[in-house]
Design a protein around this motif. Structure first.
Motif, PDB file in Angstrom:
ATOM      1  N   LEU A 205       1.037  -1.239  -0.303  1.00 54.15           N
ATOM      2  CA  LEU A 205       0.042   0.373  -0.163  1.00 54.15           C
ATOM      3  C   LEU A 205       0.738   0.953   0.288  1.00 54.15           C
ATOM      4  O   LEU A 205       0.788   2.142  -0.700  1.00 54.15           O
ATOM      5  N   ASP A 206       2.197   1.896   0.780  1.00 53.72           N
ATOM      6  CA  ASP A 206       2.594   2.198   0.759  1.00 53.72           C
ATOM      7  C   ASP A 206       3.425   2.692  -0.314  1.00 53.72           C
ATOM      8  O   ASP A 206       3.199   4.103  -0.926  1.00 53.72           O
ATOM      9  N   TRP A 207       3.428   1.669  -0.994  1.00 52.63           N
ATOM     10  CA  TRP A 207       4.712   1.888  -2.168  1.00 52.63           C
ATOM     11  C   TRP A 207       3.146   2.448  -3.967  1.00 52.63           C
ATOM     12  O   TRP A 207       3.807   3.135  -4.388  1.00 52.63           O
TER      13      TRP A 207
ATOM     14  N   SER B 113      -8.356   2.605  -9.203  1.00 46.90           N
ATOM     15  CA  SER B 113      -8.919   1.809  -9.411  1.00 46.90           C
ATOM     16  C   SER B 113      -9.158   1.403  -7.790  1.00 46.90           C
ATOM     17  O   SER B 113      -9.658   0.503  -7.557  1.00 46.90           O
ATOM     18  N   TRP B 114      -8.224   1.535  -6.646  1.00 49.75           N
ATOM     19  CA  TRP B 114      -8.168   1.189  -5.603  1.00 49.75           C
ATOM     20  C   TRP B 114      -8.640   2.386  -4.837  1.00 49.75           C
ATOM     21  O   TRP B 114      -8.759   2.022  -3.371  1.00 49.75           O
ATOM     22  N   PHE B 115      -8.254   3.193  -4.850  1.00 46.60           N
ATOM     23  CA  PHE B 115      -7.958   4.545  -3.512  1.00 46.60           C
ATOM     24  C   PHE B 115      -8.862   5.347  -3.505  1.00 46.60           C
ATOM     25  O   PHE B 115      -9.672   4.933  -2.006  1.00 46.60           O
ATOM     26  N   GLY B 116     -10.151   5.139  -3.669  1.00 51.19           N
ATOM     27  CA  GLY B 116     -12.020   5.047  -3.121  1.00 51.19           C
ATOM     28  C   GLY B 116     -11.669   3.670  -2.497  1.00 51.19           C
ATOM     29  O   GLY B 116     -12.546   3.928  -1.518  1.00 51.19           O
TER      30      GLY B 116
ATOM     31  N   TRP C 154       3.120   6.409  -3.309  1.00 53.87           N
ATOM     32  CA  TRP C 154       4.192   6.970  -4.169  1.00 53.87           C
ATOM     33  C   TRP C 154       3.443   6.927  -5.163  1.00 53.87           C
ATOM     34  O   TRP C 154       3.527   7.831  -5.633  1.00 53.87           O
ATOM     35  N   PHE C 155       2.764   6.590  -5.823  1.00 58.03           N
ATOM     36  CA  PHE C 155       2.193   6.351  -7.345  1.00 58.03           C
ATOM     37  C   PHE C 155       0.757   6.963  -7.520  1.00 58.03           C
ATOM     38  O   PHE C 155       1.086   8.377  -8.177  1.00 58.03           O
ATOM     39  N   ALA C 156      -0.081   6.704  -6.527  1.00 62.33           N
ATOM     40  CA  ALA C 156      -1.125   8.070  -6.289  1.00 62.33           C
ATOM     41  C   ALA C 156      -0.387   9.458  -6.483  1.00 62.33           C
ATOM     42  O   ALA C 156      -1.228  10.550  -6.664  1.00 62.33           O
ATOM     43  N   ALA C 157       0.071   9.800  -5.941  1.00 60.76           N
ATOM     44  CA  ALA C 157       0.879  11.232  -5.686  1.00 60.76           C
ATOM     45  C   ALA C 157       1.413  11.887  -6.875  1.00 60.76           C
ATOM     46  O   ALA C 157       1.473  13.136  -6.968  1.00 60.76           O
ATOM     47  N   LEU C 158       2.102  10.660  -7.804  1.00 60.13           N
ATOM     48  CA  LEU C 158       2.115  11.286  -9.301  1.00 60.13           C
ATOM     49  C   LEU C 158       1.278  11.118  -9.972  1.00 60.13           C
ATOM     50  O   LEU C 158       1.310  12.982 -10.928  1.00 60.13           O
ATOM     51  N   SER C 159       0.064  11.327 -10.199  1.00 57.72           N
ATOM     52  CA  SER C 159      -1.118  10.899 -10.965  1.00 57.72           C
ATOM     53  C   SER C 159      -1.904  10.063 -10.350  1.00 57.72           C
ATOM     54  O   SER C 159      -2.133   8.660 -10.389  1.00 57.72           O
ATOM     55  N   PRO C 160      -3.856  10.992 -10.207  1.00 50.73           N
ATOM     56  CA  PRO C 160      -5.057  10.170  -9.475  1.00 50.73           C
ATOM     57  C   PRO C 160      -4.761   9.326 -10.526  1.00 50.73           C
ATOM     58  O   PRO C 160      -5.318   8.055  -9.752  1.00 50.73           O
ATOM     59  N   ALA C 161      -4.673   8.964 -11.857  1.00 54.79           N
ATOM     60  CA  ALA C 161      -4.581   7.317 -12.439  1.00 54.79           C
ATOM     61  C   ALA C 161      -3.987   6.402 -11.583  1.00 54.79           C
ATOM     62  O   ALA C 161      -4.631   5.760 -12.513  1.00 54.79           O
ATOM     63  N   TYR C 162      -3.312   6.570 -11.590  1.00 57.52           N
ATOM     64  CA  TYR C 162      -2.371   5.210 -10.809  1.00 57.52           C
ATOM     65  C   TYR C 162      -3.292   4.478  -9.675  1.00 57.52           C
ATOM     66  O   TYR C 162      -3.208   3.803  -9.872  1.00 57.52           O
TER      67      TYR C 162
END
Length: 473
Positions: free
Chosen positions: A380-382, A396-399, A385-393
């Protein structure tokens, strides 16, 4: 056939096998402790939903045949048990065919996990472990000397890992060619370690030497793996030193460790090997057939590696038998972090009592020093990091993550370092904000005790609550 075996690599095989079993053990332990919140029946990306839309042929897995959280847990803990048995040397006590079957078990179990793991298992070290683990099945045990062909194929993997990573850097971000990437990388890497702050503050000329040495290790030294001894051993030793440097400078799961394991297979240790009988004919036939298969499957990875449009970390077959690798073709210049906060207020306002969730590995509280987690992988932590680069990353799971935090989901909270809300009092609203993080200077560290300085950038997710939740009267 005398040419079929290499008795001088007896100790190399032993060290390689025990080290690989250790990596397997960490991988299965990671899966066992994290799967419920990530891919479980109520996880953010549930396996049942995945197997309902993806055919077995595209993602072979025992979980295509049956899935329950209890069954997944049984498979993951069984993988831990078999890995521990291999680490203890059980394969050396079995007949050759039994040892091969024992090594096949963790490969099949981990393949099943990776092929339904979706985004959580999309990293190159997953395929690398499977590719190396498959070859380990055919490396033999105390009944036979190590097969030359398998030792060659292990070096072939190591060559592709290092050389592919070197090429992707030279073709990618210009900072690799200018020798300036490490001016930023130690600060912006996915998960800094306890020494990363100090690596970042090394003098810039040292950073230039680091990058230049990396290019030599990845673009020149790999060729020496196929030269006579002791040159090949020296080349492998240089790779091991480089990987240990990376272990010290960050948290890269077991990527560095599995690379070290591969390099150990190319090291010829001193000593006299024991006398053993000739390899049985059936074993020679099987090993040669597998070698032909793997060399044939190498076409697409090699074509990708030499292509100007080289891509990183891709599998070209559903069994992950031969893959392409690479890392950090581009390096971020600025570090962003998504900070998740919750409040118990019925009506969220800017001045509400917003409480921050703390993750285990990713930066949060500027005063909290990073810890060493690798080779254990905080999935999840990794992905944060991708989520901070772009919400598109994170689409599928942030919601799903936010929903489970609003529910105070026990399995999800276990992935975090700290939840600011009691188990029986979940937050009413969750929001996420994007911050820019930078390492403090030596002076700032002395004055504040903080290793990070962060600045608010923008709203990432507005205050959100569970659908259908009514406000308290």
């Amino acid at each position: 056939m005398d040419w079929f075996v290499a008795p001088d690599y007896w100790t190399s095989r032993l060290v390689f096998q025990r080290a690989l079993a250790g990596v397997y053990l960490v991988a299965f332990l990671t899966a066992a402790l994290q799967f419920r919140a990530l891919t479980g029946e109520r996880g953010m990306l549930p396996v049942p939903a995945f197997v309902a839309r993806v055919r077995f042929r595209a993602a072979p897995s025992v979980f295509q045949l049956h899935y329950s959280d209890r069954f997944f847990a049984a498979c993951a803990w069984a993988g831990c048990a078999v890995s521990a048995a291999l680490l203890a040397g059980l394969d050396s006590m079995l007949p050759l065919w039994g040892a091969m079957l024992l090594w096949l078990v963790p490969w099949a179990l981990y393949l099943s996990i990776v092929n339904v793991g979706q985004t959580w298992y999309s990293f190159g070290w997953e395929s690398l472990l499977l590719e190396v683990g498959f070859l380990a099945v055919f490396l033999g045990n105390d009944e036979v000397a190590p097969p030359v062909v398998v030792l060659f194929l292990l070096r072939w993997i190591l060559f592709r890992v290092e050389f592919g990573a070197g090429l992707i850097k030279m073709r990618g971000d210009e900072c690799w060619r200018k020798l300036t990437c490490l001016d930023h990388h130690h600060e912006t890497q996915p998960m800094p370690g306890p020494l990363s702050w100090f690596f970042h503050h090394l003098p810039k000329p040292v950073h230039r030497v680091e990058v230049a040495a990396n290019h030599v290790t990845q673009l020149v030294v790999p060729v020496l793996l196929f030269t006579p001894q002791p040159i090949a051993t020296a080349a492998a030793a240089l790779m091991i030193v480089t990987q240990l440097w990376l272990v010290l400078s960050g948290n890269f799961s077991w990527l560095n460790w599995i690379t070290i394991v591969l390099a150990l297979s190319a090291v010829r240790f001193p000593g006299n090997p024991p006398a053993v009988a000739d390899a049985p004919l059936w074993y020679e036939v099987v090993v040669l057939a597998v070698a032909v298969l793997l060399l044939t499957l190498s076409y697409h990875p090699v074509a990708n590696m030499i292509s100007r449009r080289q891509i990183m970390n891709r599998s070209f077959d559903p069994l992950h038998l031969v893959n392409t690798y690479g890392a950090f073709g581009s390096v971020s210049r600025t570090r962003y972090e998504v900070v998740i906060e919750g409040t118990s207020d019925d009506v969220p306002r800017e001045d509400s009592d917003w409480r921050e969730y703390e993750f285990r590995g990713k930066p949060g509280d500027p005063r909290r020093w990073p810890r060493q987690f690798a080779p254990y992988h905080l999935r999840l932590d990794w992905l944060m990091w991708f989520a901070a680069l772009s919400p598109a990353y994170a689409g599928s799971w942030f919601g799903g993550l936010v929903e489970r935090l609003l529910e105070n989901d026990r399995d999800t909270l276990r992935l975090l370092r700290h939840s600011p809300f009691p188990p029986d009092e979940p937050p009413r609203h969750i929001r996420a904000r994007l911050f820019r993080y930078r390492y403090t200077t030596w002076r700032e560290l002395r004055e504040t005790g903080a290793c990070w300085e962060r600045t608010y950038v923008r709203e990432y997710l507005p205050p959100t609550r569970l659908a259908g939740m009514s406000q308290r009267s």
